[in-house]
Write an enzyme that holds these catalytic residues in place. Structure first.
Site, mmCIF file in Angstrom:
data_model
loop_
_atom_site.group_PDB
_atom_site.id
_atom_site.type_symbol
_atom_site.label_atom_id
_atom_site.label_comp_id
_atom_site.label_asym_id
_atom_site.label_seq_id
_atom_site.Cartn_x
_atom_site.Cartn_y
_atom_site.Cartn_z
ATOM 1 N N ASP A 1 0.816 -1.217 0.000
ATOM 2 C CA ASP A 1 0.000 0.000 0.000
ATOM 3 C C ASP A 1 0.851 1.270 0.000
ATOM 4 O O ASP A 1 0.411 2.328 0.438
ATOM 5 C CB ASP A 1 -0.944 -0.009 1.201
ATOM 6 C CG ASP A 1 -0.193 -0.164 2.504
ATOM 7 O OD1 ASP A 1 1.054 -0.301 2.453
ATOM 8 O OD2 ASP A 1 -0.824 -0.135 3.574
ATOM 9 N N HIS B 1 26.674 3.310 -15.665
ATOM 10 C CA HIS B 1 25.441 3.562 -14.902
ATOM 11 C C HIS B 1 25.498 2.893 -13.522
ATOM 12 O O HIS B 1 24.484 2.401 -13.027
ATOM 13 C CB HIS B 1 24.219 3.078 -15.694
ATOM 14 C CG HIS B 1 23.971 3.889 -16.925
ATOM 15 N ND1 HIS B 1 23.291 3.411 -18.014
ATOM 16 C CD2 HIS B 1 24.338 5.152 -17.256
ATOM 17 C CE1 HIS B 1 23.249 4.344 -18.970
ATOM 18 N NE2 HIS B 1 23.876 5.405 -18.522
ATOM 19 N N ASP C 1 28.321 11.373 -10.327
ATOM 20 C CA ASP C 1 27.392 11.982 -11.279
ATOM 21 C C ASP C 1 26.094 12.154 -10.517
ATOM 22 O O ASP C 1 25.374 11.180 -10.273
ATOM 23 C CB ASP C 1 27.231 11.056 -12.491
ATOM 24 C CG ASP C 1 26.372 11.665 -13.586
ATOM 25 O OD1 ASP C 1 25.631 12.634 -13.315
ATOM 26 O OD2 ASP C 1 26.431 11.151 -14.722
ATOM 27 N N ASP D 1 22.572 18.366 -13.650
ATOM 28 C CA ASP D 1 23.262 17.106 -13.983
ATOM 29 C C ASP D 1 24.761 17.394 -14.005
ATOM 30 O O ASP D 1 25.265 17.962 -14.975
ATOM 31 C CB ASP D 1 22.750 16.622 -15.352
ATOM 32 C CG ASP D 1 23.336 15.287 -15.766
ATOM 33 O OD1 ASP D 1 24.047 14.662 -14.961
ATOM 34 O OD2 ASP D 1 23.070 14.861 -16.914
ATOM 35 N N HIS E 1 30.424 7.129 -24.966
ATOM 36 C CA HIS E 1 29.114 7.814 -24.962
ATOM 37 C C HIS E 1 29.229 9.170 -25.624
ATOM 38 O O HIS E 1 30.316 9.622 -25.957
ATOM 39 C CB HIS E 1 28.557 7.922 -23.532
ATOM 40 C CG HIS E 1 29.442 8.661 -22.560
ATOM 41 N ND1 HIS E 1 29.524 10.036 -22.531
ATOM 42 C CD2 HIS E 1 30.278 8.217 -21.583
ATOM 43 C CE1 HIS E 1 30.355 10.401 -21.563
ATOM 44 N NE2 HIS E 1 30.849 9.311 -20.977
ATOM 45 N N HIS F 1 23.505 15.973 -23.811
ATOM 46 C CA HIS F 1 22.080 15.764 -24.110
ATOM 47 C C HIS F 1 21.337 17.011 -23.673
ATOM 48 O O HIS F 1 21.851 17.797 -22.866
ATOM 49 C CB HIS F 1 21.557 14.524 -23.368
ATOM 50 C CG HIS F 1 21.895 14.496 -21.900
ATOM 51 N ND1 HIS F 1 21.166 15.189 -20.956
ATOM 52 C CD2 HIS F 1 22.918 13.915 -21.209
ATOM 53 C CE1 HIS F 1 21.707 14.991 -19.750
ATOM 54 N NE2 HIS F 1 22.787 14.228 -19.875
ATOM 55 N N HIS G 1 17.371 13.799 -19.308
ATOM 56 C CA HIS G 1 17.597 13.657 -20.754
ATOM 57 C C HIS G 1 16.366 14.279 -21.390
ATOM 58 O O HIS G 1 15.370 13.606 -21.616
ATOM 59 C CB HIS G 1 17.755 12.185 -21.152
ATOM 60 C CG HIS G 1 18.962 11.550 -20.518
ATOM 61 N ND1 HIS G 1 19.120 10.198 -20.396
ATOM 62 C CD2 HIS G 1 20.069 12.091 -19.968
ATOM 63 C CE1 HIS G 1 20.280 9.932 -19.794
ATOM 64 N NE2 HIS G 1 20.864 11.076 -19.521
ATOM 65 N N GLU H 1 29.753 16.590 -21.256
ATOM 66 C CA GLU H 1 30.240 15.555 -20.353
ATOM 67 C C GLU H 1 31.169 14.530 -20.989
ATOM 68 O O GLU H 1 30.863 13.333 -21.009
ATOM 69 C CB GLU H 1 29.051 14.834 -19.698
ATOM 70 C CG GLU H 1 27.956 14.372 -20.656
ATOM 71 C CD GLU H 1 26.821 13.670 -19.914
ATOM 72 O OE1 GLU H 1 27.103 12.709 -19.174
ATOM 73 O OE2 GLU H 1 25.665 14.070 -20.070
ATOM 74 N N TYR I 1 37.373 6.077 -19.817
ATOM 75 C CA TYR I 1 37.171 4.920 -18.933
ATOM 76 C C TYR I 1 38.121 3.806 -19.386
ATOM 77 O O TYR I 1 37.998 3.306 -20.503
ATOM 78 C CB TYR I 1 35.711 4.449 -19.014
ATOM 79 C CG TYR I 1 34.743 5.612 -18.938
ATOM 80 C CD1 TYR I 1 34.312 6.105 -17.701
ATOM 81 C CD2 TYR I 1 34.308 6.264 -20.099
ATOM 82 C CE1 TYR I 1 33.458 7.201 -17.632
ATOM 83 C CE2 TYR I 1 33.454 7.360 -20.034
ATOM 84 C CZ TYR I 1 33.043 7.822 -18.802
ATOM 85 O OH TYR I 1 32.201 8.915 -18.736
ATOM 86 N N ARG J 1 34.982 11.397 -15.647
ATOM 87 C CA ARG J 1 34.006 12.169 -16.444
ATOM 88 C C ARG J 1 33.889 13.534 -15.781
ATOM 89 O O ARG J 1 33.954 13.638 -14.554
ATOM 90 C CB ARG J 1 32.638 11.470 -16.494
ATOM 91 C CG ARG J 1 31.607 12.253 -17.291
ATOM 92 C CD ARG J 1 30.379 11.424 -17.723
ATOM 93 N NE ARG J 1 29.554 10.958 -16.641
ATOM 94 C CZ ARG J 1 29.531 9.707 -16.187
ATOM 95 N NH1 ARG J 1 30.316 8.799 -16.727
ATOM 96 N NH2 ARG J 1 28.741 9.367 -15.188
ATOM 97 N N GLU K 1 31.293 16.810 -16.081
ATOM 98 C CA GLU K 1 30.021 17.196 -16.696
ATOM 99 C C GLU K 1 29.526 18.514 -16.136
ATOM 100 O O GLU K 1 29.393 18.685 -14.921
ATOM 101 C CB GLU K 1 28.972 16.104 -16.430
ATOM 102 C CG GLU K 1 27.596 16.471 -16.962
ATOM 103 C CD GLU K 1 26.580 15.329 -16.826
ATOM 104 O OE1 GLU K 1 26.748 14.486 -15.922
ATOM 105 O OE2 GLU K 1 25.628 15.303 -17.623
HETATM 106 N N1 GLY Z 1 23.302 11.587 -15.207
HETATM 107 C C1 GLY Z 1 22.862 11.142 -16.442
HETATM 108 C C2 GLY Z 1 23.702 11.632 -17.526
HETATM 109 O O1 GLY Z 1 24.737 12.206 -17.272
HETATM 110 O O2 GLY Z 1 23.365 11.531 -18.667
HETATM 111 MN MN MN Z 2 25.216 13.079 -15.407
HETATM 112 MN MN MN Z 3 24.264 13.988 -18.358
#
Ligand code: GLY
Ligand code: MN
Ligand code: MN
Length: 439
Positions: free
Chosen positions: A38, A241, A258, A269, A348, A352, A359, A382, A386, A403, A405
């Site tokens: 619930d 991720h 991140d 972000d 990657h 975005h 996103h 970003e 790696y 990374r 960003e």
């Molecule tokens: N935190 C998600 C991205 O950097 O795309």
């Molecule tokens: Mn991010």
């Molecule tokens: Mn991002």
């Protein structure tokens, strides 16, 4: 709450509908989702619905009727004094209509019957077909209800337009209200990253650092993280991720974080990578500065008239040069880019759209071409690197994941970095961490 921006957005959508022959738009909010037995997950409105109304309750629908006498009609839950004792305030149609500036408001219980009336003799239905099977069925039932009245002289819409296409184009360019919220969300996330840099130390657990983010986000009024925070020590930084956040941090490792917050619907972000013990080793610094150079080049490529892909191309060129110089890859820089060999260490894209969704909505292409940047668009920058253990890679680089960003808002002559107050040079990071350890 200032309802003017929401009203303005509804007018913009109505104008787009008029330009394509008019009709009726139906924009439901998100359902509640059960977590277990619930208990529900914390409620969050649908982004499109929020964008057009600001109305926070579940079980609500916005209907827009285009034409000479345009109408914004809100359907929502009834007032219920008994339920409000348990679950808190609910507006009810009368108060909701007035508070959120709609032309009319009705009980959600009357939605299906009223929708069939509203759709009669209209040329088109504007709806996000395919997003939610239950809602698809509900729309089909409403259309059939109108069709059933054919002998009474009513006709159903003959066209269905995806309302998201019109809304996505609007959401791509942020208005002043959105920019204000995004600046605040960026500042709060920056404060949380600084807090994490001060607190991280060998022996702590990733979740202890994650807790600093949750604390800072809520302390400053954010409703939640914008996405599950990635707090990744050592080799975990190479899992793009990673969200377990349950490992102990070790001396000599890097920590990649991140994490961003959601403030009144808008996401920030940010990623920062820093040494757990406060001092970058030589190989860590080499990779870190390469990624930072790539990010600097990407940011320099963001300006009106450039394409969405320009920052990515700029970052890839710098990274590819670095991979060749450091003997991580063989061949020429052009060759490494053309063959895609650089993707072994950078797999990657460089950014975005950012906004209500981390996103965010908004087209990345326009026809065959990449979207051209214009003032008011918001995107992340970003780049990363790696390096997993492998025989052909110097051991000193193994398990380094970096990374960096930031969030950029395109301006008339370049971009504003919304997250600029989050340290990112090696000197600034080491200085802040030293302050944390001794201050
Ligand atoms: N935190 C998600 C991205 O950097 O795309
Ligand atoms: Mn991010
Ligand atoms: Mn991002």
């Amino acid at each position: 709450m200032d309802i003017a921006p929401f009203h303005q957005r509804r007018l913009s959508l109505l104008a787009q509908m008029d330009a394509r022959g008019g009709g009726v738009a139906v924009i439901p909010t998100a359902p509640e989702f059960m977590r277990n037995r619930d208990t529900n997950y914390p409620y969050r409105a649908d982004s499109y619905f929020h964008y057009l109304t600001g109305f926070p309750e579940p079980e609500a629908v916005l209907v827009l009727v285009a034409g000479k006498a345009p109408q914004a009609i809100l359907f929502c839950r009834d007032k219920d004094v008994e339920k409000e004792i348990w679950d808190g305030f609910r507006y009810g149609p009368e108060a909701a209509g007035a508070a959120f500036g709609c032309d009319a408001a009705h009980s959600i219980k009357d939605f299906d019957a009223k929708l069939a009336e509203l759709l009669a003799d209209q040329p088109a239905l504007w709806f996000s077909l395919g997003h939610d099977a239950e809602w698809d069925a509900r729309m089909a039932a409403a259309l059939n209800a109108v069709r059933a009245q054919a002998r009474a002289g009513k006709h159903a819409p003959t066209a269905i337009h995806d309302v998201r296409a019109a809304l996505d184009a609007m959401r791509l360019v942020k208005d002043a209200h959105e920019i204000g919220l995004m600046r605040r969300a960026a500042r709060i996330a920056g404060a949380a990253h600084r807090r994490a840099m001060r607190c991280a130390a060998p022996g702590k657990y990733e979740y202890e650092v994650e807790a600093e983010f949750l604390h800072e986000f809520r302390r400053q009024g954010c409703q939640s993280p914008a996405y599950p925070s990635i707090v990744a020590g050592g080799a975990n930084a190479c899992v793009l991720h990673y969200v377990d956040n349950d490992r102990q941090l070790k001396d000599g490792e890097l920590l990649l974080i991140d994490a961003g917050c959601e403030l009144d619907g808008y996401a920030s972000d940010i990623t920062r990578t820093f040494p757990v013990n406060g001092r970058f080793s030589g190989p860590q610094a080499d990779i870190y500065d390469l990624v930072l150079d790539a990010q600097t080049a990407a940011i320099a490529a963001i300006r009106p008239g450039a394409t969405f892909l320009a920052p990515h191309d700029a970052a890839v060129r710098v990274l590819a040069q670095g991979f060749v110089d450091m003997k991580l890859l063989e061949g020429s820089v052009d060759g490494v880019i053309e063959s895609g060999a650089y993707k072994r260490f950078y797999m990657h894209r460089t950014g975005h759209w950012l906004g209500l969704d981390v996103h965010d909505a908004g087209p990345y292409r326009s026809g065959e071409d990449w979207q051209v940047l214009a003032p008011g668009m918001a995107l992340t920058v970003e780049p990363g690197c790696y390096i997993r253990p492998a025989e052909d890679v110097r051991e000193a680089f193994w398990n380094i994941g970096v990374r960096i960003e930031d969030d950029a808002l395109v301006t008339v002559d370049g971009c504003e970095i919304l997250t600029a107050d989050t340290p990112k040079t090696i000197a600034d990071i080491e200085a802040l961490m030293a302050e944390g350890k001794h201050g």
